[in-house]
Structure formats: C-alpha cells, structure tokens
Design an enzyme around this catalytic site. Structure first.
Site, short mmCIF file in Angstrom:
data_model
loop_
_atom_site.label_atom_id
_atom_site.label_comp_id
_atom_site.label_asym_id
_atom_site.label_seq_id
_atom_site.Cartn_x
_atom_site.Cartn_y
_atom_site.Cartn_z
N VAL A 51 0.82 -1.21 0.00
CA VAL A 51 0.00 0.00 0.00
C VAL A 51 0.85 1.26 0.00
O VAL A 51 0.66 2.17 -0.81
CB VAL A 51 -0.95 0.01 1.22
CG1 VAL A 51 -1.73 1.32 1.29
CG2 VAL A 51 -1.89 -1.18 1.16
N ASP A 62 10.21 3.26 6.56
CA ASP A 62 9.92 1.88 6.93
C ASP A 62 10.98 1.41 7.92
O ASP A 62 12.16 1.76 7.78
CB ASP A 62 9.91 0.98 5.70
CG ASP A 62 9.15 -0.32 5.95
OD1 ASP A 62 8.07 -0.50 5.34
OD2 ASP A 62 9.63 -1.15 6.73
N ARG A 91 14.48 -3.49 3.35
CA ARG A 91 13.50 -2.96 2.39
C ARG A 91 13.94 -1.59 1.88
O ARG A 91 13.87 -1.31 0.68
CB ARG A 91 12.14 -2.87 3.07
CG ARG A 91 11.04 -2.20 2.26
CD ARG A 91 10.54 -3.07 1.16
NE ARG A 91 9.28 -2.59 0.60
CZ ARG A 91 8.85 -2.90 -0.59
NH1 ARG A 91 9.55 -3.69 -1.38
NH2 ARG A 91 7.69 -2.45 -1.05
N THR A 126 -2.75 -4.55 9.20
CA THR A 126 -3.62 -4.78 10.36
C THR A 126 -4.09 -6.24 10.30
O THR A 126 -5.18 -6.53 9.80
CB THR A 126 -4.83 -3.83 10.37
OG1 THR A 126 -5.37 -3.72 9.04
CG2 THR A 126 -4.44 -2.45 10.86
N THR A 142 -6.75 -0.93 7.15
CA THR A 142 -8.13 -1.38 7.37
C THR A 142 -8.37 -1.64 8.85
O THR A 142 -7.61 -2.38 9.48
CB THR A 142 -8.42 -2.65 6.57
OG1 THR A 142 -8.13 -2.41 5.19
CG2 THR A 142 -9.86 -3.08 6.73
N CYS A 198 -6.54 -9.17 3.18
CA CYS A 198 -7.79 -8.40 3.25
C CYS A 198 -9.02 -9.27 3.47
O CYS A 198 -9.61 -9.26 4.54
CB CYS A 198 -7.97 -7.59 1.96
SG CYS A 198 -6.88 -6.16 1.83
N ARG A 239 1.08 -13.64 2.34
CA ARG A 239 0.42 -13.32 3.61
C ARG A 239 -0.91 -14.06 3.74
O ARG A 239 -1.75 -14.00 2.86
CB ARG A 239 0.18 -11.81 3.71
CG ARG A 239 1.45 -11.00 3.94
CD ARG A 239 1.16 -9.51 3.95
NE ARG A 239 0.67 -9.05 2.64
CZ ARG A 239 0.25 -7.81 2.41
NH1 ARG A 239 0.21 -6.93 3.39
NH2 ARG A 239 -0.15 -7.47 1.20
#
EC number: 1.1.1.136
Length: 425
Positions: A17, A35, A40, A86, A121, A261, A332
C-alpha cells in the site's frame, strides 16, 4: 492550518500500500518514505521492489521521493500517511500492534497543526478510539486543536496491473470539515479516478471493512454451492458459467480465501460488533465455511486417491502454487498452508513449487522450504492450487508429467479444461 502547497508528506510503511502512494506523490512533490525494515529501504534505494507492485522505471520517475528508516528524517513533515498492516492473531481477533507502533512513532515527531491520515483497514471507531489517544499521549498535544487525523482506506489489489492506485476512486475523510477538505484535495493530486469525501471517519472505516466482508460472503456462498454440486456430481464451473448468462449474476468463483484483506477484514467488523452486544451470524458463518475450505480440499484429494487405489500414507503430493493469489509474490495469510497441514495428518509428503515466492520468506513465515525444481514421474497426487500464468502455460500434459503412472490431478483453480483433471472444486 497549512495550505495544499505547504503539505510535506511522510508515508509510514512501504509495503503493498505505502510504496505505490509514495511513488505517485514523489513524482510531483517532496515525500519521505519511512519503513523500519532496513533491508527494504536498501532495496528501494537500489530501485528494487520485491513485491513487484512498482517497476524500476516508476521508482526513477519519483524523483522527489526519499527513503529512510530513521525517524529523524520525517520530523520536518506535517502530513503523515500510515499504511501498516492490520492482521489478526491466532484467536482471530484484531492485532493492532503494527498500527499502535506506527502511531507511537508518528506521535513522537508531531508538531502543532500536523495531520495524520490512516489507510490501514480497521473497524469503525478505531482511528478515533485507539489511534488518536496514542498520538495525543506521545505528542502531549490536544486532538482537533493541536493535531488532526483523517482516514482514507487503501484499495490496492496486489498483482492487479489494471486496477492500480491512481485509477481506483479514493474514499477520504477528516476529523473536522476543514481538515477533510484538505485531505481530499491532497489525494486528488494523484488519484485520476477521483475521490469520495465521506461524511465522517467512522463512515470511511465502515465502508472499507464491508467491501471485503461482502466479497468474503459471496465467495462463501459459491464455496458452499461447490460442496453441494460436488455431492451431486455436477461441475461447479459449468453451473456458474450457465448462471452467468444472466446480466445480474455476480461472477464469484469458489476457492481458498487468503491474503491480507478478504480473509482478515471481516473479523475486524465482527470484533467490533460483538463488543457492542451483537453476534453477527451471517458474517461469521461465511468465515467459518471459508476457513474450512482447506480441509475440504484435502478430503476431496484423499478420497480421489483412495478411489484410484493409491496408498495415502507415505504418498508424495505436489502443490503447484503457494501465494494467496495468482501472478503475485504475496504469501500473507495464504490458506494453502491449511491444505499442507491437513495432508500432513494423513502422513503425506508434500512438496510446494511456486516460481513467484521468496523461498526464504516462506521458510521464515511457515516453516516450509519450497522445491526449486519439480521431479518428473514422482508424485501420487498433484494440486494446481494457484492460477499462475506459468501453470496455465504448462497444460495438463506437462503437469501430469510430474505424476507417477497412477496419480490424481486436482485442479483447484479451473486452470485446465474440466475433462483434463480428476478432481475440481
């Protein structure tokens, strides 16, 4: 309050995102991408996005974007966008740890007049009930007097090269009417599809969480239909194709529901719902069914093996694909792990092959080491678990070449024509 030209953006979290956001803003204004993962940051500085959401060329185009893992480098910013994950815990309850830590980090650098926008979210009320108190405590300032917040839910679809950040309409909201207007104006600078300014932060939070809850329930319905049709010996894909000839039939397909999600967000809503004294029966029923599909797939395979006279105990099973969706490296919350574990209970030896995954990440997250090459004529059963383009190009002949003379081919994703596999969902 500062104006649009004075906005100095920091993106907190540079995953699926945050990075696309940072890149788009970085094409036209100064942006700091933060981050905590130093590896990364180093990769991004070298023009490499291992998530494959952003190309090297796009990273070069973001000439005003700087990457850092040092908190000091974001102190001069005044518009913070938090995009951390989240997830849920092992008890299927919201795990706000990343959100709390990100809020604490931003709270330490907040100045008067600053704005913090959340994209992660969450359940309705989380931003104002959980995040705002942390920002206030860490900064020593007063909400809606010294600092402000907003909520603009992410709608990124990993691996989707058609629906990307800029051409997906963006919901925005703010803690005051004036702040909501500024936040909306900031996002309008990069979102060509336009924005939708919600009436409140809670409305924006609720809108996001029901998007994926609705999708989860629709998939649960077709999963249940698939179970029924399998018992009736009717091909589910054929039924869906026929039903889809009507203009208003929704084109959902059965399968394992994983990812960051769809398989997670409904639990945020049900958590909040139960907290106010209402038990959401339909949402949780859909989740139970989808969560059990890995077991169902395994049982289907075992029955097919027994029917063919294949000894299940000690058998070798090849699973093609481990990511939660096709043509994407994201592992994930992949529910293929449920199939692996269930087959293990039957003493099956399971190999995973997926050209999209980082083998070390799979080992670290799931304790599995994927094979780098697939043996020919070796397996008693093969599951096409993810519809990667590579597997579609193989065709049934090449895929069956991995199996012994007597084997079962399970096409979980309708990659092959119906007559070319032994079992389908």
């Amino acid at each position: 309050m500062f104006g649009i030209d004075e906005v100095k953006i920091a993106i907190i979290g540079l995953g699926y995102v945050g990075l696309p956001l940072a890149v788009e803003f970085g094409k036209s204004r100064q942006v700091v991408g933060f981050d905590v993962n130093k590896k990364r940051i180093l990769e991004l500085k070298n023009g490499v996005d291992v998530n494959l959401e952003t190309t090297e060329e796009e990273l070069r185009e973001a000439r005003y974007l700087k990457f850092t893992s040092e908190i000091e480098k974001i102190k001069e910013c005044n518009f913070y966008i938090i995009t951390v994950p989240t997830p849920i815990n092992t008890y299927k309850q919201p795990d706000l740890t990343p959100l709390i830590k990100a809020s604490e980090t931003v709270g330490t650098v907040l100045n008067r007049g600053d704005i913090v926008v959340y994209e992660s979210t969450v359940y309705p009320g989380c931003t104002e009930e959980e995040c705002v108190p942390i920002l206030a405590r860490m900064s020593g300032m007063t909400f809606n007097q010294d600092f402000y917040v907003g909520y603009s839910p992410e709608r990124i679809n990993p691996g989707d090269k058609k629906h990307r950040l800029t051409n997906i309409k963006k919901i925005t909201s703010g803690s005051t009417a004036q702040i909501a207007e500024l936040i909306d104006e900031v996002y309008q600078q990069i979102i060509s599809a336009g924005t939708y300014k919600a009436e409140s932060i809670k409305v924006a939070e609720a809108a996001k969480v029901i998007e994926n809850t609705q999708r989860d329930l629709n998939i649960a319905l077709v999963n249940e239909l698939a179970i029924i049709f399998n018992r009736l010996n009717i091909d589910t894909e054929a039924v869906l194709r026929a039903a889809g000839s009507k203009w208003n039939f929704l084109p959902f397909r059965p399968g394992l529901v994983g990812g960051h999600c769809i398989g997670v967000d409904p639990y945020y809503l049900t958590h909040k719902s139960q907290g106010i004294g209402y038990y959401p029966e339909i949402i949780l029923a859909g989740r139970r069914l989808n969560d059990n599909m890995g077991n169902y797939v395994s049982e289907q395979l075992i029955k097919a093996m027994i029917k063919k006279g294949i000894n299940v105990e000690g058998s070798s099973v090849l699973i093609l694909g481990f990511t939660f969706k096709e043509n994407c490296p994201d592992i994930r919350n992949t529910r293929i792990i449920d199939v692996v574990k269930e087959l293990g209970k039957y003493s099956c030896k399971v190999d995973i092959f997926d050209p999209w995954v980082d083998a070390e990440e799979v080992r670290r997250e799931y304790g599995i080491i994927p094979v780098s090459e697939v043996k020919s004529s070796h397996y008693d059963a093969i599951i096409v678990a993810v519809g990667h383009q590579q597997f579609k190009q193989m065709g049934s002949e090449d895929i069956r070449g991995f199996g012994k003379d007597k084997h079962v081919l399970y096409d979980l994703k309708y990659v092959l024509p119906a007559e070319q596999s032994d079992v389908r969902l």
